[in-house]
Design a protein around this motif. Structure first.
Motif, PDB file in Angstrom:
ATOM      1  N   ILE A   1      67.852  -6.692  41.604  1.00  0.00           N
ATOM      2  CA  ILE A   1      67.638  -7.978  40.926  1.00  0.00           C
ATOM      3  C   ILE A   1      66.373  -8.643  41.452  1.00  0.00           C
ATOM      4  CG2 ILE A   1      68.540 -10.319  40.668  1.00  0.00           C
ATOM      5  CD1 ILE A   1      71.341  -9.118  40.533  1.00  0.00           C
ATOM      6  N   VAL A   2      66.176  -8.597  42.764  1.00  0.00           N
ATOM      7  CA  VAL A   2      64.999  -9.239  43.350  1.00  0.00           C
ATOM      8  C   VAL A   2      63.720  -8.524  42.924  1.00  0.00           C
ATOM      9  CG1 VAL A   2      63.803  -9.714  45.516  1.00  0.00           C
ATOM     10  CG2 VAL A   2      66.242 -10.212  45.308  1.00  0.00           C
ATOM     11  N   LEU A   3      63.689  -7.199  43.039  1.00  0.00           N
ATOM     12  CA  LEU A   3      62.486  -6.443  42.686  1.00  0.00           C
ATOM     13  C   LEU A   3      62.128  -6.632  41.209  1.00  0.00           C
ATOM     14  CD1 LEU A   3      63.181  -3.122  44.631  1.00  0.00           C
ATOM     15  CD2 LEU A   3      61.287  -4.703  45.057  1.00  0.00           C
ATOM     16  N   LEU A   4      63.122  -6.517  40.353  1.00  0.00           N
ATOM     17  CA  LEU A   4      62.852  -6.625  38.918  1.00  0.00           C
ATOM     18  C   LEU A   4      62.568  -8.066  38.504  1.00  0.00           C
ATOM     19  CD1 LEU A   4      65.577  -4.146  37.625  1.00  0.00           C
ATOM     20  CD2 LEU A   4      63.122  -3.731  37.862  1.00  0.00           C
ATOM     21  N   GLY A   5      63.247  -9.025  39.138  1.00  0.00           N
ATOM     22  CA  GLY A   5      62.951 -10.430  38.849  1.00  0.00           C
ATOM     23  C   GLY A   5      61.523 -10.789  39.220  1.00  0.00           C
ATOM     24  N   LEU A   6      61.066 -10.299  40.379  1.00  0.00           N
ATOM     25  CA  LEU A   6      59.671 -10.518  40.776  1.00  0.00           C
ATOM     26  C   LEU A   6      58.709  -9.951  39.737  1.00  0.00           C
ATOM     27  CD1 LEU A   6      59.878  -9.652  44.580  1.00  0.00           C
ATOM     28  CD2 LEU A   6      59.325 -11.894  43.626  1.00  0.00           C
ATOM     29  N   ALA A   7      58.985  -8.714  39.289  1.00  0.00           N
ATOM     30  CA  ALA A   7      58.102  -8.054  38.327  1.00  0.00           C
ATOM     31  C   ALA A   7      58.052  -8.797  36.999  1.00  0.00           C
ATOM     32  CB  ALA A   7      58.560  -6.607  38.106  1.00  0.00           C
ATOM     33  N   MET A   8      59.208  -9.247  36.525  1.00  0.00           N
ATOM     34  CA  MET A   8      59.250  -9.926  35.233  1.00  0.00           C
ATOM     35  C   MET A   8      58.673 -11.339  35.312  1.00  0.00           C
ATOM     36  SD  MET A   8      60.339  -7.901  32.854  1.00  0.00           S
ATOM     37  CE  MET A   8      59.326  -6.660  33.673  1.00  0.00           C
ATOM     38  N   GLY A   9      58.870 -12.017  36.432  1.00  0.00           N
ATOM     39  CA  GLY A   9      58.243 -13.329  36.599  1.00  0.00           C
ATOM     40  C   GLY A   9      56.729 -13.219  36.603  1.00  0.00           C
ATOM     41  N   LEU A  10      56.227 -12.216  37.311  1.00  0.00           N
ATOM     42  CA  LEU A  10      54.788 -11.957  37.333  1.00  0.00           C
ATOM     43  C   LEU A  10      54.270 -11.675  35.930  1.00  0.00           C
ATOM     44  CD1 LEU A  10      52.153 -11.301  38.957  1.00  0.00           C
ATOM     45  CD2 LEU A  10      53.011  -8.955  39.114  1.00  0.00           C
ATOM     46  N   GLN A  11      54.985 -10.829  35.201  1.00  0.00           N
ATOM     47  CA  GLN A  11      54.563 -10.481  33.840  1.00  0.00           C
ATOM     48  C   GLN A  11      54.535 -11.701  32.941  1.00  0.00           C
ATOM     49  OE1 GLN A  11      56.208  -6.903  31.918  1.00  0.00           O
ATOM     50  NE2 GLN A  11      56.796  -8.182  30.198  1.00  0.00           N
ATOM     51  N   ASN A  12      55.544 -12.543  33.042  1.00  0.00           N
ATOM     52  CA  ASN A  12      55.623 -13.706  32.179  1.00  0.00           C
ATOM     53  C   ASN A  12      54.472 -14.670  32.441  1.00  0.00           C
ATOM     54  OD1 ASN A  12      57.579 -14.766  30.101  1.00  0.00           O
ATOM     55  ND2 ASN A  12      57.465 -16.550  31.417  1.00  0.00           N
ATOM     56  N   ALA A  13      54.160 -14.877  33.718  1.00  0.00           N
ATOM     57  CA  ALA A  13      53.065 -15.786  34.066  1.00  0.00           C
ATOM     58  C   ALA A  13      51.727 -15.256  33.574  1.00  0.00           C
ATOM     59  CB  ALA A  13      53.027 -15.986  35.578  1.00  0.00           C
ATOM     60  N   VAL A  14      51.501 -13.968  33.736  1.00  0.00           N
ATOM     61  CA  VAL A  14      50.233 -13.373  33.315  1.00  0.00           C
ATOM     62  C   VAL A  14      50.122 -13.361  31.791  1.00  0.00           C
ATOM     63  CG1 VAL A  14      48.915 -11.214  33.263  1.00  0.00           C
ATOM     64  CG2 VAL A  14      49.916 -12.028  35.411  1.00  0.00           C
TER      65      VAL A  14
END
Length: 242
Positions: free
Chosen positions: A135-148
């Motif tokens: 959850i942490v690894l994928l949440g980090l990745a998706m948050g990064l993607q959304n911001a970019v």
């Protein structure tokens, strides 16, 4: 129908004069990735999303009310990881804002590492022990993607949410008295998410969540490499949209 098909074609293969250059098809790849990743998170990690934060907020309310099969802890950890990823994405975008292609390439590279780490974790650890690390690894990745994706500013290609895209498809249509802009792109965005969710769900339901995450990592890597290779220093589409 002709306008829809023309717009879809321009999204998949933008002309050289397009103000967003090759970004639309690359962001469709990211949308497919989102579908795959959320299929894994919802079906394999206990009914939690790592990209769709609206769903998590609602799930948190359900869990606090005592609904079975939902975890308040997971519904809190996922948004926390997503926010941390979005913060990192915002800082990354601030440093690379002058060239959208290079920003996408750099962000895609970071996401590839995070998602590949999640795939390895799912394969090696597995079970409940892997739930919160994933959850942490994928949440980090998706948050990064959304911001970019937000900083890239390509209309109707947020890559993680479809509510406004689908609303625009109906509310801006000629039937509603609107001009119906970008109907093909909006439909492709929904289909990309659907495709990702379908493929991810098939793999998870066949006991292969690590394979689904490895596929997501490969899609992210393809996006990052393509963005880098297509990013000439003087590309007319590179500057941020004002």
């Amino acid at each position: 129908m002709r306008a829809l098909l023309t717009d879809a074609l321009r999204t998949l293969a933008p002309p050289r004069t397009d103000r967003h250059g090759p970004l639309p098809p690359l962001m469709l790849l990211l949308t497919v990735t989102t579908g795959v990743v959320d299929a894994v998170s919802y079906l394999a990690l206990g009914h939690v999303f790592v990209a769709n934060m609206t769903g998590n907020v609602v799930f948190l309310g359900f869990a606090l009310a005592g609904a079975p099969g939902l975890s308040a802890a997971a519904s809190l950890v996922s948004p926390a990881a997503f926010l941390a990823g979005a913060l990192a994405g915002g800082r990354l975008a601030g440093r690379s804002a002058a060239h959208r292609g290079r920003l996408l390439a750099l962000a895609g590279g970071v996401q590839t590492v995070l998602t590949a780490a999640a795939a390895v974790t799912a394969a090696v650890v597995g079970g409940d022990d892997a739930r919160y690390p994933l959850i942490v690894l994928l949440g980090l990745a998706m948050g990064l993607q959304n911001a970019v994706a937000r900083r890239l500013g390509v209309p109707d290609l947020t890559t993680t949410v479809l509510t406004l895209t689908l609303t625009g498809l109906a509310a801006d249509s000629p039937a509603a008295g609107g001009a119906g802009p970008r109907p093909g792109r909006r439909i492709l965005s929904a289909l990309a998410m659907l495709l990702g969710g379908l493929v991810g769900a098939v793999l998870v339901l066949h006991g292969q969540p690590s394979v689904a995450l490895a596929l997501a990592a490969l899609l992210l890597l393809a996006t990052a490499v393509s963005a880098r290779r297509l990013s000439a220093a003087d590309a007319p589409w590179a500057p941020p949209v004002s």
